[in-house]
Scaffold this motif. Structure first.
Motif, PDB file in Angstrom:
ATOM      1  N   LEU A  48      26.673  29.179  39.264  1.00 40.61           N
ATOM      2  CA  LEU A  48      26.802  30.553  39.754  1.00 40.61           C
ATOM      3  C   LEU A  48      28.142  30.769  40.461  1.00 40.61           C
ATOM      4  O   LEU A  48      28.792  31.804  40.282  1.00 40.61           O
ATOM      5  N   HIS A  49      28.547  29.793  41.251  1.00 41.75           N
ATOM      6  CA  HIS A  49      29.810  29.877  41.986  1.00 41.75           C
ATOM      7  C   HIS A  49      30.987  30.016  41.017  1.00 41.75           C
ATOM      8  O   HIS A  49      31.901  30.821  41.255  1.00 41.75           O
ATOM      9  N   ARG A  50      30.954  29.268  39.943  1.00 37.75           N
ATOM     10  CA  ARG A  50      32.061  29.313  38.981  1.00 37.75           C
ATOM     11  C   ARG A  50      32.139  30.660  38.272  1.00 37.75           C
ATOM     12  O   ARG A  50      33.212  31.072  37.842  1.00 37.75           O
ATOM     13  N   LEU A  51      31.014  31.354  38.159  1.00 36.39           N
ATOM     14  CA  LEU A  51      31.011  32.700  37.574  1.00 36.39           C
ATOM     15  C   LEU A  51      31.429  33.779  38.566  1.00 36.39           C
ATOM     16  O   LEU A  51      31.658  34.928  38.184  1.00 36.39           O
ATOM     17  N   ASP A  52      31.512  33.428  39.824  1.00 35.88           N
ATOM     18  CA  ASP A  52      31.858  34.389  40.868  1.00 35.88           C
ATOM     19  C   ASP A  52      33.362  34.651  40.822  1.00 35.88           C
ATOM     20  O   ASP A  52      34.131  34.083  41.595  1.00 35.88           O
ATOM     21  N   GLN A  53      33.743  35.505  39.874  1.00 35.85           N
ATOM     22  CA  GLN A  53      35.153  35.805  39.657  1.00 35.85           C
ATOM     23  C   GLN A  53      35.340  37.313  39.528  1.00 35.85           C
ATOM     24  O   GLN A  53      34.473  38.024  39.014  1.00 35.85           O
ATOM     25  N   GLU A  54      36.495  37.749  39.960  1.00 36.00           N
ATOM     26  CA  GLU A  54      36.826  39.165  39.936  1.00 36.00           C
ATOM     27  C   GLU A  54      36.687  39.759  38.533  1.00 36.00           C
ATOM     28  O   GLU A  54      36.194  40.882  38.374  1.00 36.00           O
ATOM     29  N   LYS A  55      37.095  39.009  37.503  1.00 33.10           N
ATOM     30  CA  LYS A  55      37.050  39.563  36.149  1.00 33.10           C
ATOM     31  C   LYS A  55      35.623  39.885  35.705  1.00 33.10           C
ATOM     32  O   LYS A  55      35.428  40.737  34.846  1.00 33.10           O
ATOM     33  N   PHE A  56      34.622  39.234  36.303  1.00 32.88           N
ATOM     34  CA  PHE A  56      33.226  39.537  35.996  1.00 32.88           C
ATOM     35  C   PHE A  56      32.646  40.539  36.991  1.00 32.88           C
ATOM     36  O   PHE A  56      31.900  41.438  36.622  1.00 32.88           O
ATOM     37  N   GLY A  57      32.982  40.371  38.251  1.00 32.95           N
ATOM     38  CA  GLY A  57      32.396  41.192  39.311  1.00 32.95           C
ATOM     39  C   GLY A  57      32.878  42.630  39.325  1.00 32.95           C
ATOM     40  O   GLY A  57      32.216  43.490  39.896  1.00 32.95           O
ATOM     41  N   THR A  58      34.022  42.884  38.710  1.00 34.05           N
ATOM     42  CA  THR A  58      34.532  44.254  38.677  1.00 34.05           C
ATOM     43  C   THR A  58      34.119  45.001  37.417  1.00 34.05           C
ATOM     44  O   THR A  58      34.463  46.180  37.268  1.00 34.05           O
ATOM     45  N   LEU A  59      33.382  44.339  36.534  1.00 32.57           N
ATOM     46  CA  LEU A  59      32.855  45.050  35.367  1.00 32.57           C
ATOM     47  C   LEU A  59      31.836  46.084  35.837  1.00 32.57           C
ATOM     48  O   LEU A  59      31.073  45.834  36.768  1.00 32.57           O
ATOM     49  N   SER A  75      26.738  46.100  42.353  1.00 33.53           N
ATOM     50  CA  SER A  75      26.588  45.759  43.766  1.00 33.53           C
ATOM     51  C   SER A  75      26.723  44.244  43.899  1.00 33.53           C
ATOM     52  O   SER A  75      26.697  43.516  42.899  1.00 33.53           O
ATOM     53  N   ALA A  76      26.832  43.756  45.112  1.00 33.37           N
ATOM     54  CA  ALA A  76      26.899  42.304  45.337  1.00 33.37           C
ATOM     55  C   ALA A  76      25.644  41.627  44.793  1.00 33.37           C
ATOM     56  O   ALA A  76      25.730  40.593  44.117  1.00 33.37           O
ATOM     57  N   ASP A  77      24.474  42.204  45.076  1.00 38.39           N
ATOM     58  CA  ASP A  77      23.227  41.619  44.563  1.00 38.39           C
ATOM     59  C   ASP A  77      23.153  41.733  43.049  1.00 38.39           C
ATOM     60  O   ASP A  77      22.755  40.787  42.366  1.00 38.39           O
ATOM     61  N   GLY A  78      23.530  42.887  42.512  1.00 32.59           N
ATOM     62  CA  GLY A  78      23.510  43.068  41.063  1.00 32.59           C
ATOM     63  C   GLY A  78      24.406  42.065  40.362  1.00 32.59           C
ATOM     64  O   GLY A  78      24.052  41.516  39.309  1.00 32.59           O
ATOM     65  N   PHE A  79      25.568  41.798  40.949  1.00 28.98           N
ATOM     66  CA  PHE A  79      26.486  40.817  40.379  1.00 28.98           C
ATOM     67  C   PHE A  79      25.880  39.415  40.425  1.00 28.98           C
ATOM     68  O   PHE A  79      25.968  38.657  39.459  1.00 28.98           O
ATOM     69  N   LEU A  80      25.229  39.070  41.514  1.00 27.71           N
ATOM     70  CA  LEU A  80      24.555  37.773  41.613  1.00 27.71           C
ATOM     71  C   LEU A  80      23.466  37.653  40.548  1.00 27.71           C
ATOM     72  O   LEU A  80      23.368  36.639  39.857  1.00 27.71           O
ATOM     73  N   TYR A  81      22.662  38.687  40.377  1.00 26.98           N
ATOM     74  CA  TYR A  81      21.572  38.642  39.397  1.00 26.98           C
ATOM     75  C   TYR A  81      22.115  38.596  37.971  1.00 26.98           C
ATOM     76  O   TYR A  81      21.526  37.946  37.101  1.00 26.98           O
ATOM     77  N   TYR A 107      25.264  41.412  30.433  1.00 24.09           N
ATOM     78  CA  TYR A 107      24.380  40.873  31.472  1.00 24.09           C
ATOM     79  C   TYR A 107      24.433  41.689  32.766  1.00 24.09           C
ATOM     80  O   TYR A 107      23.629  41.463  33.665  1.00 24.09           O
ATOM     81  N   THR A 108      25.354  42.643  32.839  1.00 26.43           N
ATOM     82  CA  THR A 108      25.394  43.549  33.983  1.00 26.43           C
ATOM     83  C   THR A 108      24.357  44.662  33.833  1.00 26.43           C
ATOM     84  O   THR A 108      24.099  45.401  34.774  1.00 26.43           O
ATOM     85  N   SER A 109      23.780  44.774  32.666  1.00 22.41           N
ATOM     86  CA  SER A 109      22.783  45.804  32.383  1.00 22.41           C
ATOM     87  C   SER A 109      21.549  45.622  33.258  1.00 22.41           C
ATOM     88  O   SER A 109      21.169  44.497  33.586  1.00 22.41           O
ATOM     89  N   THR A 110      20.912  46.720  33.598  1.00 23.68           N
ATOM     90  CA  THR A 110      19.666  46.635  34.367  1.00 23.68           C
ATOM     91  C   THR A 110      18.555  46.003  33.528  1.00 23.68           C
ATOM     92  O   THR A 110      17.523  45.628  34.070  1.00 23.68           O
TER      93      THR A 110
END
Length: 155
Positions: A48-59, A75-81, A107-110
């Motif tokens: 999970l930590h390795r996926l915690d990147q701006e290029k994914f979190g700003t989608l 959101s922060a939680d949505g990005f984690l999920y 995967y950002t989809s609800t």
């Protein structure tokens, strides 16, 4: 726990972190040793930590727009999920998103919600020992905690 062992356990989810699938994974993991449960938690946190990147979190969220029609931010939680959903999808998906950010976007989809995956290590530990999980992992998996993934957030 090796990465191969971690991904083999993740394969029991059949690509989705549903409540039932995560419960089954926790039960499977609880039949292993406590060091294996801890090792699983460490690999999970690192993935999970390795996926915690701006290029994914700003989608933007894939299936939502703001009232004015503009993209809806995660959101922060949505990005984690979403990151949990990517990990639950398996090793091939997890590896592929690093070279193609567009593979992360769905995967950002609800429709995808990997939140249940977060509770697998503690549930497995409690099933195995009868005690409450009370430990931290080496890697923080909270959104925006990977300083290398979010260079402009560095102090």
């Amino acid at each position: 726990m090796t990465w191969a062992d971690f991904w083999a356990l993740m394969a029991t989810l059949n690509g989705e972190a549903t409540h039932a699938n995560c419960r089954r994974l926790a039960e499977e993991l609880s039949r292993r040793s406590v060091p294996d449960i801890i090792g699983f938690a460490e690999r999970h946190a690192e993935a999970l930590h390795r996926l915690d990147q701006e290029k994914f979190g700003t989608l933007p969220v894939a299936d939502m727009t703001a009232r004015d029609g503009s993209p809806f931010p995660q959101s922060a939680d949505g990005f984690l999920y979403a990151r949990c959903a990517v990990v639950a999808a398996g090793q091939a998906v997890w590896e592929s998103v690093f070279s193609d950010v567009d593979k992360f976007a769905p995967y950002t989809s609800t429709e995808y919600d990997g939140e249940w995956l977060l509770y697998v290590p503690e549930e497995a530990y409690e099933l195995a020992t009868g005690e409450e999980w009370d430990r931290s992992t080496r890697y923080c998996f909270e959104s925006y905690s990977n300083r290398d993934g979010w260079p402009h957030l560095r102090d």
